[in-house]
Motif scaffolding. Structure first.
Motif, mmCIF file in Angstrom:
data_model
loop_
_atom_site.group_PDB
_atom_site.id
_atom_site.type_symbol
_atom_site.label_atom_id
_atom_site.label_comp_id
_atom_site.label_asym_id
_atom_site.label_seq_id
_atom_site.Cartn_x
_atom_site.Cartn_y
_atom_site.Cartn_z
ATOM 1 N N ALA A 66 22.403 8.891 29.790
ATOM 2 C CA ALA A 66 21.830 10.146 30.270
ATOM 3 C C ALA A 66 22.160 11.289 29.309
ATOM 4 C CB ALA A 66 22.354 10.464 31.669
ATOM 5 N N LEU A 67 23.395 11.342 28.821
ATOM 6 C CA LEU A 67 23.767 12.386 27.860
ATOM 7 C C LEU A 67 23.013 12.234 26.540
ATOM 8 C CD1 LEU A 67 27.621 12.663 28.459
ATOM 9 C CD2 LEU A 67 25.845 14.288 29.129
ATOM 10 N N GLY A 68 22.790 11.015 26.125
ATOM 11 C CA GLY A 68 22.019 10.771 24.904
ATOM 12 C C GLY A 68 20.583 11.239 25.043
ATOM 13 N N MET A 69 19.971 10.938 26.184
ATOM 14 C CA MET A 69 18.599 11.382 26.423
ATOM 15 C C MET A 69 18.527 12.904 26.488
ATOM 16 S SD MET A 69 17.141 8.759 29.227
ATOM 17 C CE MET A 69 16.617 7.132 28.790
ATOM 18 N N LEU A 70 19.489 13.514 27.149
ATOM 19 C CA LEU A 70 19.529 14.971 27.255
ATOM 20 C C LEU A 70 19.710 15.608 25.873
ATOM 21 C CD1 LEU A 70 19.472 17.344 29.231
ATOM 22 C CD2 LEU A 70 21.946 17.139 29.417
ATOM 23 N N GLY A 71 20.574 15.055 25.077
ATOM 24 C CA GLY A 71 20.786 15.555 23.716
ATOM 25 C C GLY A 71 19.544 15.405 22.862
ATOM 26 N N SER A 72 18.855 14.273 22.984
ATOM 27 C CA SER A 72 17.621 14.051 22.225
ATOM 28 C C SER A 72 16.553 15.052 22.637
ATOM 29 C CB SER A 72 17.105 12.630 22.448
ATOM 30 O OG SER A 72 18.026 11.701 21.959
ATOM 31 N N ALA A 73 16.419 15.292 23.930
ATOM 32 C CA ALA A 73 15.437 16.262 24.417
ATOM 33 C C ALA A 73 15.778 17.660 23.914
ATOM 34 C CB ALA A 73 15.380 16.244 25.944
ATOM 35 N N GLY A 74 17.043 18.018 23.919
ATOM 36 C CA GLY A 74 17.477 19.320 23.418
ATOM 37 C C GLY A 74 17.197 19.476 21.926
ATOM 38 N N ALA A 75 17.460 18.428 21.170
ATOM 39 C CA ALA A 75 17.197 18.477 19.728
ATOM 40 C C ALA A 75 15.701 18.601 19.464
ATOM 41 C CB ALA A 75 17.762 17.226 19.055
ATOM 42 N N GLY A 76 14.893 17.882 20.221
ATOM 43 C CA GLY A 76 13.441 17.987 20.070
ATOM 44 C C GLY A 76 12.946 19.381 20.404
ATOM 45 N N ALA A 77 13.491 19.978 21.453
ATOM 46 C CA ALA A 77 13.101 21.334 21.834
ATOM 47 C C ALA A 77 13.518 22.332 20.758
ATOM 48 C CB ALA A 77 13.729 21.702 23.175
ATOM 49 N N ALA A 78 14.699 22.147 20.180
ATOM 50 C CA ALA A 78 15.170 23.045 19.127
ATOM 51 C C ALA A 78 14.289 22.953 17.891
ATOM 52 C CB ALA A 78 16.624 22.727 18.779
ATOM 53 N N VAL A 79 13.896 21.758 17.493
ATOM 54 C CA VAL A 79 13.034 21.581 16.329
ATOM 55 C C VAL A 79 11.666 22.209 16.602
ATOM 56 C CG1 VAL A 79 11.796 19.839 14.959
ATOM 57 C CG2 VAL A 79 14.227 19.556 15.447
ATOM 58 N N THR A 80 11.132 21.985 17.799
ATOM 59 C CA THR A 80 9.842 22.562 18.154
ATOM 60 C C THR A 80 9.914 24.090 18.136
ATOM 61 O OG1 THR A 80 9.362 20.652 19.550
ATOM 62 C CG2 THR A 80 8.055 22.647 19.941
ATOM 63 N N ALA A 81 10.971 24.680 18.661
ATOM 64 C CA ALA A 81 11.129 26.134 18.656
ATOM 65 C C ALA A 81 11.239 26.664 17.244
ATOM 66 C CB ALA A 81 12.354 26.522 19.485
ATOM 67 N N LEU A 82 11.962 25.946 16.390
ATOM 68 C CA LEU A 82 12.131 26.368 14.993
ATOM 69 C C LEU A 82 10.805 26.324 14.263
ATOM 70 C CD1 LEU A 82 14.134 27.190 12.787
ATOM 71 C CD2 LEU A 82 14.436 24.757 12.297
#
Length: 86
Positions: A66-82
């Motif tokens: 669950a933490l891995g999935m949450l981290g992956s989603a957060g990283a994807g959101a950060a890249v998209t925002a950037l």
């Protein structure tokens, strides 16, 4: 997958444990001279004494996943925002 044919294997199919339907034991070469009856008897004792997998390990795996999935989603959101800001 079991490779090779020069190993002695003891298979226990009637295990008094609800978690396992059969257990395979690979006999060390130095104990291959012991009688088949003794090997099967010892394997049956070990098979019957095994318990359930520890619940803590199962919960830890789920938490890590669950933490891995949450981290992956957060990283994807950060890249998209950037990329959106550029």
């Amino acid at each position: 997958m079991i490779k090779g044919i020069n190993r002695q294997v003891v298979e226990i199919t009637q295990v008094e444990n609800e978690y396992f339907e059969r257990i395979l034991f690979f006999v060390k070469p130095e104990y291959s001279t012991i009688s088949e009856h003794q090997l099967k008897e010892r394997a049956q004792q070990i098979g019957n004494s095994t318990g359930a997998p520890p619940a803590a390990r199962i919960r830890n795996r789920r938490l890590i996943m669950a933490l891995g999935m949450l981290g992956s989603a957060g990283a994807g959101a950060a890249v998209t925002a950037l990329l959106t800001l550029l």
